[in-house]
Motif scaffolding. Structure first.
Motif, PDB file in Angstrom:
ATOM      1  N   MET A   1       0.977  -1.372   0.028  1.00 49.66           N
ATOM      2  CA  MET A   1       0.059   0.070   0.044  1.00 49.66           C
ATOM      3  C   MET A   1       0.921   1.150  -0.053  1.00 49.66           C
ATOM      4  O   MET A   1       1.748   1.307   0.689  1.00 49.66           O
ATOM      5  CB  MET A   1      -1.001   0.256   1.199  1.00 49.66           C
ATOM      6  N   ASP A   2       0.509   2.079  -0.831  1.00 47.23           N
ATOM      7  CA  ASP A   2       1.410   3.339  -0.944  1.00 47.23           C
ATOM      8  C   ASP A   2       0.758   4.522  -0.001  1.00 47.23           C
ATOM      9  O   ASP A   2      -0.398   4.616  -0.122  1.00 47.23           O
ATOM     10  CB  ASP A   2       1.321   3.862  -2.638  1.00 47.23           C
ATOM     11  N   LEU A   3       1.685   5.162   0.683  1.00 43.94           N
ATOM     12  CA  LEU A   3       1.136   6.011   1.723  1.00 43.94           C
ATOM     13  C   LEU A   3       0.939   7.516   0.912  1.00 43.94           C
ATOM     14  O   LEU A   3       0.218   8.205   1.498  1.00 43.94           O
ATOM     15  CB  LEU A   3       2.210   6.128   2.694  1.00 43.94           C
ATOM     16  N   TYR A   4       1.450   7.664  -0.177  1.00 39.58           N
ATOM     17  CA  TYR A   4       1.603   8.884  -0.919  1.00 39.58           C
ATOM     18  C   TYR A   4       0.446   8.871  -1.930  1.00 39.58           C
ATOM     19  O   TYR A   4       0.088   7.837  -2.763  1.00 39.58           O
ATOM     20  CB  TYR A   4       2.690   9.350  -1.484  1.00 39.58           C
ATOM     21  N   PHE A   5      -0.149  10.226  -2.184  1.00 40.87           N
ATOM     22  CA  PHE A   5      -1.031  10.119  -3.260  1.00 40.87           C
ATOM     23  C   PHE A   5      -0.565  10.757  -4.550  1.00 40.87           C
ATOM     24  O   PHE A   5      -1.193  10.738  -5.505  1.00 40.87           O
ATOM     25  CB  PHE A   5      -2.229  11.257  -2.747  1.00 40.87           C
ATOM     26  N   TYR A   6       0.419  11.148  -4.538  1.00 37.33           N
ATOM     27  CA  TYR A   6       0.918  11.842  -5.725  1.00 37.33           C
ATOM     28  C   TYR A   6       1.179  10.722  -6.774  1.00 37.33           C
ATOM     29  O   TYR A   6       1.680   9.721  -6.643  1.00 37.33           O
ATOM     30  CB  TYR A   6       2.464  12.518  -5.646  1.00 37.33           C
ATOM     31  N   LEU A   7       0.886  11.207  -8.018  1.00 35.87           N
ATOM     32  CA  LEU A   7       0.886  10.148  -9.103  1.00 35.87           C
ATOM     33  C   LEU A   7       1.696  10.875 -10.273  1.00 35.87           C
ATOM     34  O   LEU A   7       1.429  12.094 -10.647  1.00 35.87           O
ATOM     35  CB  LEU A   7      -0.643   9.666  -9.694  1.00 35.87           C
ATOM     36  N   GLU A   8       2.677  10.317 -10.834  1.00 37.74           N
ATOM     37  CA  GLU A   8       3.567  10.783 -11.763  1.00 37.74           C
ATOM     38  C   GLU A   8       2.749  10.832 -12.993  1.00 37.74           C
ATOM     39  O   GLU A   8       2.648   9.708 -13.581  1.00 37.74           O
ATOM     40  CB  GLU A   8       4.612  10.224 -11.811  1.00 37.74           C
ATOM     41  N   ARG A   9       2.075  11.856 -13.654  1.00 35.72           N
ATOM     42  CA  ARG A   9       1.322  11.864 -14.851  1.00 35.72           C
ATOM     43  C   ARG A   9       1.836  12.916 -15.831  1.00 35.72           C
ATOM     44  O   ARG A   9       2.365  13.893 -15.332  1.00 35.72           O
ATOM     45  CB  ARG A   9      -0.224  11.786 -14.659  1.00 35.72           C
ATOM     46  N   ASP A  10       1.167  13.081 -16.949  1.00 35.49           N
ATOM     47  CA  ASP A  10       1.524  14.173 -17.896  1.00 35.49           C
ATOM     48  C   ASP A  10       0.547  14.768 -18.185  1.00 35.49           C
ATOM     49  O   ASP A  10      -0.058  14.879 -19.361  1.00 35.49           O
ATOM     50  CB  ASP A  10       2.371  13.816 -18.956  1.00 35.49           C
ATOM     51  N   SER A  11      -0.285  15.171 -17.209  1.00 37.50           N
ATOM     52  CA  SER A  11      -1.888  15.846 -17.448  1.00 37.50           C
ATOM     53  C   SER A  11      -1.646  17.296 -17.572  1.00 37.50           C
ATOM     54  O   SER A  11      -0.700  18.007 -16.820  1.00 37.50           O
ATOM     55  CB  SER A  11      -2.888  15.506 -16.471  1.00 37.50           C
ATOM     56  N   PRO A  12      -2.683  18.035 -17.751  1.00 43.40           N
ATOM     57  CA  PRO A  12      -2.389  19.548 -17.653  1.00 43.40           C
ATOM     58  C   PRO A  12      -2.394  20.175 -16.341  1.00 43.40           C
ATOM     59  O   PRO A  12      -1.882  21.090 -16.040  1.00 43.40           O
ATOM     60  CB  PRO A  12      -3.947  19.943 -18.324  1.00 43.40           C
ATOM     61  N   LEU A  13      -3.268  19.381 -15.527  1.00 42.44           N
ATOM     62  CA  LEU A  13      -3.268  19.447 -13.858  1.00 42.44           C
ATOM     63  C   LEU A  13      -1.774  19.537 -13.354  1.00 42.44           C
ATOM     64  O   LEU A  13      -1.276  20.287 -12.505  1.00 42.44           O
ATOM     65  CB  LEU A  13      -4.170  19.056 -13.304  1.00 42.44           C
ATOM     66  N   HIS A  14      -0.912  18.514 -13.610  1.00 40.49           N
ATOM     67  CA  HIS A  14       0.317  18.202 -13.201  1.00 40.49           C
ATOM     68  C   HIS A  14       1.159  19.324 -13.716  1.00 40.49           C
ATOM     69  O   HIS A  14       2.324  19.519 -12.959  1.00 40.49           O
ATOM     70  CB  HIS A  14       0.567  16.979 -13.751  1.00 40.49           C
ATOM     71  N   PHE A 118      -5.074  18.071  -4.936  1.00 41.63           N
ATOM     72  CA  PHE A 118      -4.021  18.546  -4.670  1.00 41.63           C
ATOM     73  C   PHE A 118      -2.933  17.561  -4.440  1.00 41.63           C
ATOM     74  O   PHE A 118      -1.802  17.679  -5.017  1.00 41.63           O
ATOM     75  CB  PHE A 118      -4.211  19.656  -3.552  1.00 41.63           C
ATOM     76  N   LEU A 119      -3.157  16.729  -3.557  1.00 38.98           N
ATOM     77  CA  LEU A 119      -2.233  15.501  -3.350  1.00 38.98           C
ATOM     78  C   LEU A 119      -1.960  14.774  -4.426  1.00 38.98           C
ATOM     79  O   LEU A 119      -0.692  14.204  -4.477  1.00 38.98           O
ATOM     80  CB  LEU A 119      -2.779  14.759  -2.150  1.00 38.98           C
ATOM     81  N   SER A 120      -2.625  14.677  -5.481  1.00 41.89           N
ATOM     82  CA  SER A 120      -2.571  13.702  -6.513  1.00 41.89           C
ATOM     83  C   SER A 120      -1.494  14.481  -7.477  1.00 41.89           C
ATOM     84  O   SER A 120      -0.868  13.959  -8.392  1.00 41.89           O
ATOM     85  CB  SER A 120      -3.988  13.481  -7.058  1.00 41.89           C
ATOM     86  N   VAL A 121      -1.703  15.897  -7.690  1.00 41.71           N
ATOM     87  CA  VAL A 121      -1.000  16.480  -8.645  1.00 41.71           C
ATOM     88  C   VAL A 121       0.369  17.309  -8.225  1.00 41.71           C
ATOM     89  O   VAL A 121       1.122  17.592  -9.083  1.00 41.71           O
ATOM     90  CB  VAL A 121      -1.815  17.522  -9.509  1.00 41.71           C
ATOM     91  N   ALA A 122       0.268  17.444  -6.677  1.00 42.37           N
ATOM     92  CA  ALA A 122       1.624  18.366  -6.317  1.00 42.37           C
ATOM     93  C   ALA A 122       2.437  17.342  -5.892  1.00 42.37           C
ATOM     94  O   ALA A 122       2.266  16.692  -4.707  1.00 42.37           O
ATOM     95  CB  ALA A 122       1.066  19.310  -5.276  1.00 42.37           C
ATOM     96  N   ARG A 123       3.829  17.539  -6.255  1.00 40.76           N
ATOM     97  CA  ARG A 123       4.876  16.780  -5.399  1.00 40.76           C
ATOM     98  C   ARG A 123       5.169  17.526  -4.143  1.00 40.76           C
ATOM     99  O   ARG A 123       4.930  18.599  -4.054  1.00 40.76           O
ATOM    100  CB  ARG A 123       6.054  16.654  -6.267  1.00 40.76           C
ATOM    101  N   ASN A 124       5.893  16.597  -3.349  1.00 42.55           N
ATOM    102  CA  ASN A 124       6.032  17.316  -2.084  1.00 42.55           C
ATOM    103  C   ASN A 124       7.221  18.508  -2.228  1.00 42.55           C
ATOM    104  O   ASN A 124       7.156  19.497  -1.529  1.00 42.55           O
ATOM    105  CB  ASN A 124       6.921  16.295  -1.131  1.00 42.55           C
ATOM    106  N   GLU A 125       7.963  18.394  -3.318  1.00 48.66           N
ATOM    107  CA  GLU A 125       9.034  19.252  -3.349  1.00 48.66           C
ATOM    108  C   GLU A 125       8.569  20.683  -3.838  1.00 48.66           C
ATOM    109  O   GLU A 125       9.117  21.920  -3.804  1.00 48.66           O
ATOM    110  CB  GLU A 125      10.071  18.964  -4.580  1.00 48.66           C
TER     111      GLU A 125
END
Length: 127
Positions: A1-14, A118-125
């Motif tokens: 199970m992944d604790l983080y919600f961020y998804l590496e995608r190439d979407s307009p929101l990302h 927000f958690l899906s499209v924003a990296r921690n950095e």
């Protein structure tokens, strides 16, 4: 199970600037506070769900679906039980209490959807 919600995608929101991502989240939460009609709140929730689909983050929505459902049912139940109004529904429960519960549930759902987006499209950095 992944604790983080961020998804590496190439979407307009990302590809949005990090400040814009925060602004979108803040706007959605502000809309949740300002809107008072269930139909308007439902439209805002559908917009947030559409943005989740655009970002390819519906998998994250599936991860929180039980919490969304429990929060919604809980809000409707509590407001129906304790809400006051002139129109009786059943026993001491009123129609106005039920309506307030639906509004509260939709607001909670909108806040959660905005947070998941927000958690899906924003990296921690970025934050």
């Amino acid at each position: 199970m992944d604790l983080y919600f961020y998804l590496e995608r190439d979407s307009p929101l990302h590809r949005l600037h990090p400040v814009t991502k925060i602004a979108v989240t803040a706007t959605a939460c502000t809309a949740g506070l300002l809107l008072a009609r269930p139909l308007h709140l439902a439209a805002a929730c559908l917009s947030a769900a559409a943005m989740l689909a655009l970002a390819g983050a519906l998998g994250n929505l599936r991860r929180v679906r039980a919490f969304l459902a429990l929060a919604s049912v809980g809000a409707v139940a509590v407001w129906t039980l304790v809400g006051r109004g002139p129109t009786p529904l059943w026993l001491w429960m009123t129609r106005e209490g039920l309506a307030a519960g639906v509004v509260a549930a939709l607001r909670i759902d909108l806040f959660l959807l905005a947070g998941v987006l927000f958690l899906s499209v924003a990296r921690n950095e970025e934050t």
